[in-house]
Motif scaffolding. Structure first.
Motif, short mmCIF file in Angstrom:
data_model
loop_
_atom_site.label_atom_id
_atom_site.label_comp_id
_atom_site.label_asym_id
_atom_site.label_seq_id
_atom_site.Cartn_x
_atom_site.Cartn_y
_atom_site.Cartn_z
N GLY A 218 -26.02 7.18 -32.80
CA GLY A 218 -25.33 6.70 -31.61
C GLY A 218 -24.30 7.64 -31.04
N LEU A 219 -23.77 8.55 -31.86
CA LEU A 219 -22.65 9.38 -31.40
C LEU A 219 -23.14 10.78 -31.07
CD1 LEU A 219 -19.05 9.33 -32.32
CD2 LEU A 219 -20.13 11.53 -32.74
N LEU A 220 -22.89 11.21 -29.83
CA LEU A 220 -23.14 12.59 -29.44
C LEU A 220 -21.99 13.43 -29.99
CD1 LEU A 220 -24.80 14.68 -27.81
CD2 LEU A 220 -23.31 14.15 -25.86
N PHE A 221 -22.22 14.02 -31.14
CA PHE A 221 -21.15 14.75 -31.82
C PHE A 221 -20.80 16.04 -31.09
CE2 PHE A 221 -19.65 17.70 -35.17
CZ PHE A 221 -18.51 17.02 -35.55
N ASP A 222 -21.82 16.73 -30.60
CA ASP A 222 -21.55 17.98 -29.90
C ASP A 222 -22.75 18.34 -29.04
OD1 ASP A 222 -20.04 20.13 -29.13
OD2 ASP A 222 -20.44 21.34 -30.90
N LEU A 223 -22.48 19.13 -28.02
CA LEU A 223 -23.50 19.67 -27.13
C LEU A 223 -23.02 21.06 -26.75
CD1 LEU A 223 -24.97 17.78 -24.00
CD2 LEU A 223 -24.98 20.26 -24.28
N THR A 224 -23.78 22.07 -27.15
CA THR A 224 -23.34 23.44 -26.91
C THR A 224 -24.55 24.33 -26.69
OG1 THR A 224 -21.89 25.21 -27.72
CG2 THR A 224 -23.26 24.07 -29.36
N ALA A 225 -24.32 25.63 -26.61
CA ALA A 225 -25.41 26.57 -26.35
C ALA A 225 -25.16 27.87 -27.10
CB ALA A 225 -25.55 26.83 -24.85
N ILE A 226 -26.22 28.67 -27.20
CA ILE A 226 -26.16 29.98 -27.85
C ILE A 226 -26.89 30.98 -26.96
CG2 ILE A 226 -26.75 31.32 -29.92
CD1 ILE A 226 -26.93 28.68 -31.47
N ASP A 227 -26.27 32.11 -26.72
CA ASP A 227 -26.93 33.23 -26.05
C ASP A 227 -27.65 34.03 -27.14
OD1 ASP A 227 -27.71 35.56 -24.80
OD2 ASP A 227 -25.80 35.92 -23.80
N GLU A 228 -28.97 33.93 -27.17
CA GLU A 228 -29.77 34.51 -28.25
C GLU A 228 -30.18 35.96 -27.98
OE1 GLU A 228 -30.65 32.75 -30.95
OE2 GLU A 228 -30.81 30.63 -30.42
N ARG A 229 -29.84 36.53 -26.84
CA ARG A 229 -30.46 37.77 -26.38
C ARG A 229 -30.15 38.98 -27.26
NH1 ARG A 229 -28.45 37.88 -20.35
NH2 ARG A 229 -26.57 37.18 -21.46
N GLN A 230 -29.03 38.96 -27.98
CA GLN A 230 -28.69 40.09 -28.85
C GLN A 230 -28.88 39.75 -30.33
OE1 GLN A 230 -24.81 41.65 -27.88
NE2 GLN A 230 -25.25 41.74 -25.68
N ARG A 231 -29.41 38.60 -30.61
CA ARG A 231 -29.61 38.18 -32.00
C ARG A 231 -30.87 38.83 -32.55
NH1 ARG A 231 -29.78 31.79 -33.62
NH2 ARG A 231 -29.95 31.98 -35.90
N THR A 232 -30.77 39.46 -33.70
CA THR A 232 -31.90 40.20 -34.26
C THR A 232 -32.62 39.44 -35.37
OG1 THR A 232 -30.43 41.35 -35.82
CG2 THR A 232 -30.83 42.42 -33.68
N GLN A 233 -31.90 38.59 -36.08
CA GLN A 233 -32.50 37.90 -37.23
C GLN A 233 -32.91 36.48 -36.82
OE1 GLN A 233 -33.01 39.68 -40.00
NE2 GLN A 233 -31.94 41.42 -39.06
N ARG A 234 -34.11 36.36 -36.22
CA ARG A 234 -34.59 35.06 -35.73
C ARG A 234 -35.97 34.73 -36.29
NH1 ARG A 234 -35.72 33.61 -31.31
NH2 ARG A 234 -34.57 31.66 -31.19
N GLN A 235 -36.27 35.24 -37.48
CA GLN A 235 -37.59 35.03 -38.05
C GLN A 235 -37.90 33.54 -38.19
OE1 GLN A 235 -35.25 37.00 -39.19
NE2 GLN A 235 -36.05 39.09 -39.29
N GLY A 236 -39.09 33.16 -37.72
CA GLY A 236 -39.54 31.78 -37.85
C GLY A 236 -39.05 30.85 -36.76
N LEU A 237 -38.26 31.37 -35.81
CA LEU A 237 -37.73 30.52 -34.75
C LEU A 237 -38.49 30.76 -33.45
CD1 LEU A 237 -33.88 30.94 -35.33
CD2 LEU A 237 -35.44 29.25 -36.33
N PRO A 238 -38.57 29.76 -32.60
CA PRO A 238 -39.25 29.93 -31.30
C PRO A 238 -38.56 31.01 -30.46
CG PRO A 238 -38.86 27.61 -31.76
CD PRO A 238 -38.10 28.38 -32.79
N ASP A 239 -39.32 31.65 -29.60
CA ASP A 239 -38.72 32.61 -28.67
C ASP A 239 -37.71 31.90 -27.78
OD1 ASP A 239 -40.30 34.63 -29.68
OD2 ASP A 239 -41.88 34.40 -28.16
N SER A 240 -36.56 32.48 -27.65
CA SER A 240 -35.51 31.85 -26.83
C SER A 240 -34.50 32.90 -26.42
CB SER A 240 -34.81 30.74 -27.62
OG SER A 240 -33.79 30.14 -26.85
#
Length: 592
Positions: free
Chosen positions: A65-87
């Protein structure tokens, strides 16, 4: 459930709630992401977002029931994303279920060329400000949002500060200057125009008055403005305006080493001192796999409860002062100074001690540490009893606060209220009890609650919390474990000082760990604590370097101020003062 549920191939090892969401949408087009914090984290497609969130909030057994948080991440310079969808940009929805006592995190991947999502502000009213913040900081548009304007940065700001290509230091820009012409432009941009916010200037029989309360007004406890729409002395509507105290705390968390960022955390809820350190160092320790010794855990608990006392004493005094009582704050400040004397004798500092470290605390307790604490916990209960007579039993104060600014448990959850503001409605939920951290499971204490959810109950809950803090501190005093005050893990920062005297290699390691900081393994971790004003969390993303890739600070005061219009409509201006006093907020905790 969707009729195609039987045809979906769902992995056997996914959590049950993920299976339910897959059956709801008739698709297993999702990615379950392992995280260090163990929170179920699910990447979903944009078309399924609202259906999944609606199911989690309204249809699931024991809903989230509680929206604890809503945020975002700029993934464009992140290098270690193995196994994650392209974003290129990721929007993160973090929900909490009180009935299940568990969280779920939904992620949606976006490309820079198509940065938009449907709003959920019609499902959670608290999402309004969170979505505005994500647009402000990242430039992500929420289609259907009622008023998608900047909320933290000035209206004239260029760019989106939490993008990785936005400058982080003043040295990356030309020296600041402000011409008279530009100053006029900036001032004019801050002008409140009622029509921009859907407000009318008159009713059928009278003209409305618009009044700016703040940003420099004693009752707003910092730089905070509320634009009031008044019919005589009655509040028709209110518009909270924040952002005057923004210092880029999250941006700084992404440019400092894991170790050197600790003092910055003290300045978020600056009345909570080292309690701000705790969720941060716990999240780093979770990422690094550091086990904190029992003695260090007990010291942390004791220090946190001392800071809870200091913060609540300030709240109690200013609460009475805002309502017209001048004497209590002077007495309570005396007691608060006694708390700071104890903290200074242990850590060397008072309000901003930055006493916690990755792996433990900065130094062991000094000799004779217990004497001053023992004297204080014997002294304060009688003082609190006197304050009850002076403040809580005052008939004028009761008339000013009972039945004012009230809301129900369901409304509190809809608006993402936590801490004493939620417990004042009757829900006995405290993070220290529900999900103990730092050894809180070893302490006996009660969860104070109210039943009306009004200004008076929000105060009485905090007053009783002080008595419970004294119980916890006494147990720390009587049962302080022996042993090290810091872990021996190689990523503990800084390493114990005595190791520097062994040989030149350990001295070099100590120097590098202090100056460059540790290199934390790849992963994500969110750790939450029951802070002075509600739930405070640090959501950290490590890309395997010496700095955090993304530092998200979820503070309690941010959603709490969003409730002000709902709480004050139909009230008088004097009632709004009581409401503000009862919320217990500081603007550094809101703006970060």
């Amino acid at each position: 459930m969707d009729g195609n549920a039987d045809n979906i191939a769902i992995p056997a090892d996914v959590p049950q709630i993920v299976r339910e969401l897959a059956e709801l949408t008739g698709s297993n087009d999702f990615t379950v992401q392992p995280t260090r914090d163990g929170i179920t984290t699910l990447w979903i497609s944009r078309p399924n977002l609202r259906a999944n969130l609606r199911y989690l909030k309204l249809q699931a057994d024991s809903p989230y029931g509680l929206l604890f948080d809503l945020t975002a991440i700029d993934e464009r310079q992140r290098t270690q994303r193995q196994g994650l969808p392209d974003s290129e940009f990721t929007v993160v929805y973090h929900l909490l279920s009180f009935d299940r006592n568990e969280d779920i995190r939904l992620k949606v991947a976006l490309t820079e060329a198509d940065l938009s999502l449907p709003t959920i502000s019609d499902m959670w009213p608290s999402a309004n400000w969170y979505e505005r913040e994500v647009w402000d900081m990242f430039g992500i548009v929420f289609d259907g949002h009622p008023h998608l304007k900047r909320i933290i940065m000035p209206p004239t700001w260029q760019g989106h500060p939490l993008r990785k290509d936005h400058y982080a230091r003043a040295t990356e820009m030309e020296p600041f200057s402000l011409s008279d012409q530009q100053q006029d432009i900036e001032q004019d941009a801050l002008r409140f125009v009622p029509e921009d916010w859907g407000m009318r200037r008159q009713s059928e029989d009278s003209d409305f008055m618009f009044l700016n309360m703040g940003p420099n007004h004693p009752s707003v406890h910092g730089v905070f403005r509320i634009a009031l729409q008044l019919d005589g002395e009655e509040i028709v509507d209110a518009l909270p305006d924040i952002g005057y105290h923004h210092r880029g705390a999250e941006k700084m968390g992404e440019r400092q080493s894991w170790h050197t960022y600790i003092p910055y955390t003290d300045r978020v809820d600056y009345l909570g001192g080292s309690m701000n350190n705790l969720p941060y160092v716990l999240a780093v320790e979770q990422l690094a796999g550091i086990q904190v010794p029992e003695r260090a855990q007990a010291i942390r608990v004791m220090i946190c409860e001392l800071y809870r006392l200091a913060s609540h004493l300030l709240f109690y005094g200013t609460y009475a002062q805002d309502l017209g009582q001048m004497s209590p704050i002077f007495y309570m400040f005396i007691d608060r100074e006694k708390v700071f004397d104890i903290l200074e004798s242990i850590s060397g500092a008072r309000m901003h001690s930055s006493y916690f470290r990755i792996g433990g605390v900065a130094m062991d307790l000094p000799k004779g540490w217990d004497k001053r604490i023992r004297e204080f916990i014997d002294y304060l209960p009688d003082r609190l009893d006197q304050y009850d007579k002076l403040v809580l039993q005052n008939s004028t104060l009761k008339r000013r606060t009972q039945g004012i600014g009230a809301y129900t448990t369901a409304e509190a959850i809809d608006w993402s209220v936590t801490g004493a503001g939620l417990r004042a409605t009757g829900l006995a939920w405290d993070y220290r009890k529900a999900r103990p951290y730092s050894g809180y499971e070893n302490y006996e204490f009660e969860i104070p609650t109210g039943h009306r959810g009004d200004c008076y109950d929000r105060c009485t809950v905090r007053v009783e919390e002080m008595r419970q803090s004294l119980r916890i501190i006494k147990q720390c005093l009587e049962n302080m474990p022996e042993g090290p005050y810091k872990a021996s893990h190689p990523l503990t920062t800084p390493p114990p000082k005595e190791k520097t005297l062994h040989d030149i290699e350990t001295l070099i390691q100590h120097f590098l760990a202090v100056s460059w900081g540790p290199v934390i393994p790849v992963g994500e971790s969110c750790v939450t604590v029951e802070a002075t004003k509600g739930l405070n969390a640090y959501y950290l993303t490590s890309d395997g370097g010496g700095m955090s890739y993304r530092t998200r600070i979820r503070t309690p005061s941010f959603p709490h101020l969003q409730m002000i219009p709902m709480m004050c409509r139909g009230m008088m201006v004097a009632d709004l003062i009581a409401i503000l006093a009862s919320i217990d907020f500081v603007m550094a905790d809101v703006d970060r």
